[in-house]
Structures are given as structure tokens and as C-alpha cells.
Design an enzyme around this catalytic site. Structure first.
Site, mmCIF file in Angstrom:
data_model
loop_
_atom_site.group_PDB
_atom_site.id
_atom_site.type_symbol
_atom_site.label_atom_id
_atom_site.label_comp_id
_atom_site.label_asym_id
_atom_site.label_seq_id
_atom_site.Cartn_x
_atom_site.Cartn_y
_atom_site.Cartn_z
ATOM 1 N N PRO A 47 0.790 -1.233 0.000
ATOM 2 C CA PRO A 47 0.000 0.000 0.000
ATOM 3 C C PRO A 47 0.826 1.290 0.000
ATOM 4 O O PRO A 47 0.868 2.042 0.982
ATOM 5 C CB PRO A 47 -0.862 -0.136 1.250
ATOM 6 C CG PRO A 47 -0.093 -1.032 2.144
ATOM 7 C CD PRO A 47 0.651 -1.978 1.252
ATOM 8 N N CYS A 48 1.444 1.576 -1.139
ATOM 9 C CA CYS A 48 2.269 2.770 -1.268
ATOM 10 C C CYS A 48 1.426 4.046 -1.241
ATOM 11 O O CYS A 48 1.971 5.126 -1.050
ATOM 12 C CB CYS A 48 3.141 2.699 -2.514
ATOM 13 S SG CYS A 48 2.230 2.472 -4.039
ATOM 14 N N HIS A 49 0.110 3.918 -1.409
ATOM 15 C CA HIS A 49 -0.749 5.096 -1.302
ATOM 16 C C HIS A 49 -0.791 5.631 0.123
ATOM 17 O O HIS A 49 -1.292 6.716 0.359
ATOM 18 C CB HIS A 49 -2.164 4.785 -1.818
ATOM 19 C CG HIS A 49 -2.845 3.667 -1.104
ATOM 20 N ND1 HIS A 49 -2.579 2.340 -1.394
ATOM 21 C CD2 HIS A 49 -3.760 3.668 -0.119
ATOM 22 C CE1 HIS A 49 -3.325 1.580 -0.608
ATOM 23 N NE2 HIS A 49 -4.039 2.366 0.173
#
Length: 162
Positions: A125-127
Site C-alpha cells: 500500500p504505497c498510497h
């Protein structure tokens, strides 16, 4: 490695997988024809597609139990991926904090470069990564609106994916 592209409420998504797990999850360019390696997914990938479509359709899912294949990543990228996968939905981390958590204090710039090349959007989850001023966004999401929607879905209570 095999691939499958499927429609979602936020646009087409392309998955690639190996026997070990999912290794690529990206938003696909609808103008680009499907590659020749497209196949009907096996049952475990079809279940991942179902959950991803539900998540992107507004029914948040816990996606961290989906199998991923991180073997194509460098050791540093793998540490970052594992650290991000252990974060909680809705949590925001700065590049500097992620560098410290991954055992590389002072490597915020390297973290930014690694996060920008994340092959497994949503599943790593780089967001959840933001600049020190709270801003942040990557071309991988296609638009800032899409990134904002992913962050909203991350904060909304929802199904556990089971």
C-alpha cells in the site's frame, strides 16, 4: 508468469502472477491493447480479482492476506514492501518514517524511488506514503483523484475480505 486485465470502477487493472503469488498489480492504460500473455485466471487469482473489484467499487476489503511474490524485488524494496504491508488501513507514513521503519534512517529519497516503482499497488500500500508536508502522489495511480479515492477507501470501514 501469466496476466489478466479486468475492469474496475476506477479503471482497468492488470495483474500478473507466478505460482508463488501476485507479482504485479497496476492500473492499465485503456488505450493499450491487452498483451498476448492474457489468460483466464486460476481460481485463487479469480478470488483476488473479485476482492479487488469489490474494494475498488467502494466495499473496502482487507487485501493483505492475498499471496504476493516479492522475489523480483531487491532486498531493500522487499523490506519496504513488508513494512508497508504491516501498516494499518488509513495509516499515513512519511518517506523518512518508512526509511527508519525499514532499517535505513536517512534514506527517504531512496524510499521515494523504490515506492515510485512499486509493482503491487494496493497489495503493497504505497498510497499510504506521503511527503513530510502531507502531500504525495505518483503517476502509477493515473491521477491525483484516483490516489485520493484509494486513500478514502483505505480509511472507510468495510468487509474483512472473507
Amino acid at each position: 508468469m501469466a496476466a489478466h486485465t479486468f475492469p474496475t470502477d476506477l479503471g482497468p487493472v492488470r495483474l500478473r502472477w507466478t505460482e508463488a503469488g501476485l507479482c504485479t498489480l497496476r492500473f492499465a492504460d485503456p488505450q493499450v491493447p491487452r498483451p498476448e500473455d492474457e489468460i483466464d485466471p486460476p481460481a485463487w487469482v479469480a478470488e483476488a480479482v473479485r476482492r479487488l473489484r469489490a474494494h475498488l467499487g467502494g466495499s473496502p476489503q482487507d487485501l493483505m492476506d492475498l499471496p504476493v511474490d516479492l522475489s523480483g524485488l531487491t532486498p531493500f524494496q522487499r523490506r519496504l514492501a513488508e513494512t508497508l504491508r504491516s501498516t494499518e488501513p488509513g495509516e499515513a507514513l512519511t518517506y523518512g518514517l518508512l526509511a527508519r521503519l525499514a532499517g535505513r534512517p536517512g534514506a527517504a529519497r531512496a524510499v521515494g524511488q523504490a515506492v515510485a516503482r512499486n509493482p503491487l499497488l494496493l497489495l503493497v500500500p504505497c498510497h499510504r506514503v506521503v511527503a513530510a508536508n502531507g502531500e504525495g502522489g505518483w503517476s502509477a495511480f493515473g491521477s491525483l483523484d484516483r490516489l485520493r479515492r484509494l486513500r478514502e477507501l483505505d480509511r472507510e470501514p468495510g468487509d474483512t475480505g472473507s
